[in-house]
Enzyme design. Structure first.
Site: not given
Ligand code: AGP
Length: 614
Positions: A2, A27, A77, A103-104, A487, A491, A494, A510, A609
């Site tokens: 948020c 956020r 959020w 926020n929190g 990774e 990508k 997400e 396995h 983010k």
């Molecule tokens: C990355 O594509 C993601 N949105 C997410 O996994 C991100 O890397 C994760 O939340 C960690 O965030 P930070 O690097 O700001 O700590």
């Protein structure tokens, strides 16, 4: 998560609030709202979905809102309760006298809510935040002082919060406070803008006061006063921020993600220019505040991170162990904080975070710090809460990353690990000098190799078109590129919502191999080196189960064109550095698949983010 913004001054608040919230969309973006001081009450406007929905609503009511010069705003959020209008902030008490954005997470909100309900408060939302509005209103009815009401409420609230409060009887007052959540006061001429992050106000002022935990600021148009929870006045200093208003332009790209992928060669050049001055000189890393003896005495390194940063950390482990002869553990921050960790003064703890705000990583770092470990923070936000915990701060300088899917910050994190490993190896003399020199020589060539990949995107676009309509996707790799497979899968899932999973290729037989049939794409990361032949065998095993095979390779072997249905070729690179090359086609593949499917690439559903809740 948020984002919150508050404005008090002589300008129209609504435009500044919406402008600020726009900068905080990273956020969260599932609903938003503002509270604006009117002549004798507070008007609230809220909307579900993207911020634009709220902006449209306010535009329709422009005459009613434009004259207000005091207001608070929020972009959400959802943590407690669905992203509906009822649950959107600001929240108010029953008489509408108090309006709050938050926020929190209020951890004891259930207990507080039960108590307040017993005292007659009627709750309308499912949020934890509404508790705060009722609680402050109760306190205010007793003391008739908003600062004191916020102070008394803070003593009862448990959890993490940044809160911004206004009262309908106080047309020249905004009260804000924080605990384990960011809140910065921008100081203008006869105006103040408070926000979760600097970009929300940097266009208006570069002067700012960083509130510390448990401080309460009372803001009028003329003044800023800060007290602590014991009612002591706090002396504060105003900083002049070294920020320029960021241009959040897409620079002609359709999405920020695509722009940020294309920025990666420049990001690498920028980082290397200061740190790798000559292949014959040691890496220049004076941010690492460990003397030679401390580096030589390091017995262990622990790296803590989440998500994409965790994948960068895994590659960091591989490189540091290979070059520095120090055992390295990598752990998801959320796991690290809930178990007994064995550390001593010779353990180096590294926190990795693009945002520097991720709650799990921040908590883990604080835990490690309490054990007197030297803390290295690798972050894109040197002004963040995590950065303030650092003994050594390695700022990755990737520039503002807008897209929720991290790309250029990952690249910059990887670079930081290579530089750190080289620095430690040089100090310890733990690796062959000619190897270290060749790594430096080849690092310098990485940007131009990435440019070749970026100018040859057609092959990846074609691959994206062919594979976009799949439900599942498997990525396999081994060795230094196993995290690249993770990774690549992250990508893709997400931003496209395809069920993508990364495996170390040796694990396929396995269990996961049971899922393979003619509908399953398997992308093998086949970079030349130690495990190339092994991954090739694992790919043969997958092909034998009729999987749709894709290779990502720096090999010119024509046999690959027979084994694989699709081959993505990238420039040659030595194995240690291959993660820097291999990730870019995977970022592009995820991007083009999501774009082909018409997904909201920069703001995927359910994500934010900055993940500031545990
Ligand atoms: C990355 O594509 C993601 N949105 C997410 O996994 C991100 O890397 C994760 O939340 C960690 O965030 P930070 O690097 O700001 O700590």
């Amino acid at each position: 998560m948020c984002g919150i913004v508050g404005y008090i001054g002589n300008k129209s608040a609504v435009d500044i609030l919406i402008d600020g919230l726009k900068q905080l969309e990273y956020r969260g973006y599932d609903s938003s709202g503002v509270a604006l001081m009117n002549t004798d009450n507070i008007d609230i406007y809220k909307a579900e979905g993207k911020l634009q929905n709220l902006a449209d609503k306010l535009f329709m009511n422009r005459d009613k809102v434009v004259n207000s010069t005091l207001g608070i705003g929020h972009i959400r959020w959802a943590t407690h309760g669905a992203p509906t209008v009822i649950n959107a902030h600001p929240h108010t008490c029953n008489c509408g006298g108090v309006a709050v954005v938050h926020n929190g997470i209020i951890e004891n909100y259930k207990e507080l809510r039960a108590k307040l309900e017993a005292e007659g408060c009627v709750f309308r939302s499912q949020t934890d935040t509404e508790t705060v509005a009722h609680l402050i209103a109760k306190k205010y009815s007793q003391c008739k002082n908003l600062t004191e009401a916020v102070r008394l409420a803070s003593l009862e609230i448990e959890g993490a919060y940044a809160i911004c409060v206004m009262h309908k009887d106080l047309p020249n007052e905004l009260v804000v406070t924080k605990r384990n959540a960011p809140l910065i006061v921008g100081v203008g001429e006869d105006e103040f803008i408070v926000a979760s992050d600097v970009p929300a106000f940097i266009k208006y002022t570069k002067k700012a006061v960083y509130l510390k935990d448990n401080q309460i600021a009372t803001i009028t148009r003329e003044n800023l006063n800060i007290i602590d929870l014991n009612n002591n006045s706090i002396f504060f200093t105003t900083e002049v921020l070294p920020w320029e208003p960021a241009s959040l332009s897409k620079m002609g790209y359709k999405h920020f993600m695509l722009k940020e992928i294309h920025e990666q060669p420049a990001v690498i050049r920028n980082i290397l220019s200061g740190k790798l001055r000559s292949v014959d000189e040691d890496i220049y890393l004076d941010e690492l505040k460990l003397d030679k003896d401390s580096i030589k005495n390091l017995s262990r390194i622990q790296i803590i991170a989440c998500g994409t940063s965790l994948h960068a950390a895994m590659i960091g482990k591989y490189i540091i162990e290979s070059l520095c002869e120090i055992p390295v553990d990598v752990e998801a921050s959320s796991e690290y904080i809930y178990r007994k960790n064995v550390t001593d003064k010779n353990t180096l703890v590294i926190g990795v975070s693009q945002s520097g705000e991720t709650a799990d990583t921040l908590t883990a770092i604080k835990q490690a710090k309490s054990k007197s470990c030297h803390i290295v923070i690798i972050t894109n936000r040197p002004d963040s809460a995590m950065a303030r915990e650092a003994d050594s701060l390695l700022a990755i300088n990737a520039g503002i990353e807008v897209s929720v899917a991290a790309t250029k910050s990952y690249m910059a994190q990887l670079l930081s690990f290579y530089l750190l490993a080289l620095k430690i190896a040089e100090t310890k003399g733990s690796a062959d000098k000619s190897l270290l020199k060749s790594l430096k020589e080849d690092l310098i060539l990485i940007p131009q190799k990435l440019e070749q990949i970026l100018s040859n995107k057609d092959q990846i676009q074609q691959c994206a078109r062919e594979y976009a309509n799949t439900k599942d996707f498997i990525f396999i790799a081994r060795g230094v590129n196993y995290p690249t497979a993770l990774e690549g899968a992250l990508k893709l899932k997400e931003i496209s919502y395809i069920n993508a999973t990364g495996y170390c290729a040796g694990e396929l037989k396995h269990g996961p191999i049971a899922m393979l049939d003619e509908s399953m794409p398997v992308l093998a990361i086949l970079m030349k080196g130690l495990v190339y032949d092994k991954i090739l065998s694992n790919s043969e095993e997958s092909k034998a189960r009729n999987a749709r095979m894709i290779a990502l390779t720096n090999s010119n072997d024509v046999k690959l064109d027979l084994l694989f249905d699709f081959v993505i070729r990238v420039p040659d690179v030595q194995e240690y550095l291959s993660p820097l090359i291999a990730i870019v086609p995977l970022q592009l593949l995820a991007y083009y698949i999501a774009e082909f499917l018409g997904k909201d690439v920069d703001q995927p559903r359910n994500l934010a983010k900055s993940v500031t809740v545990e």
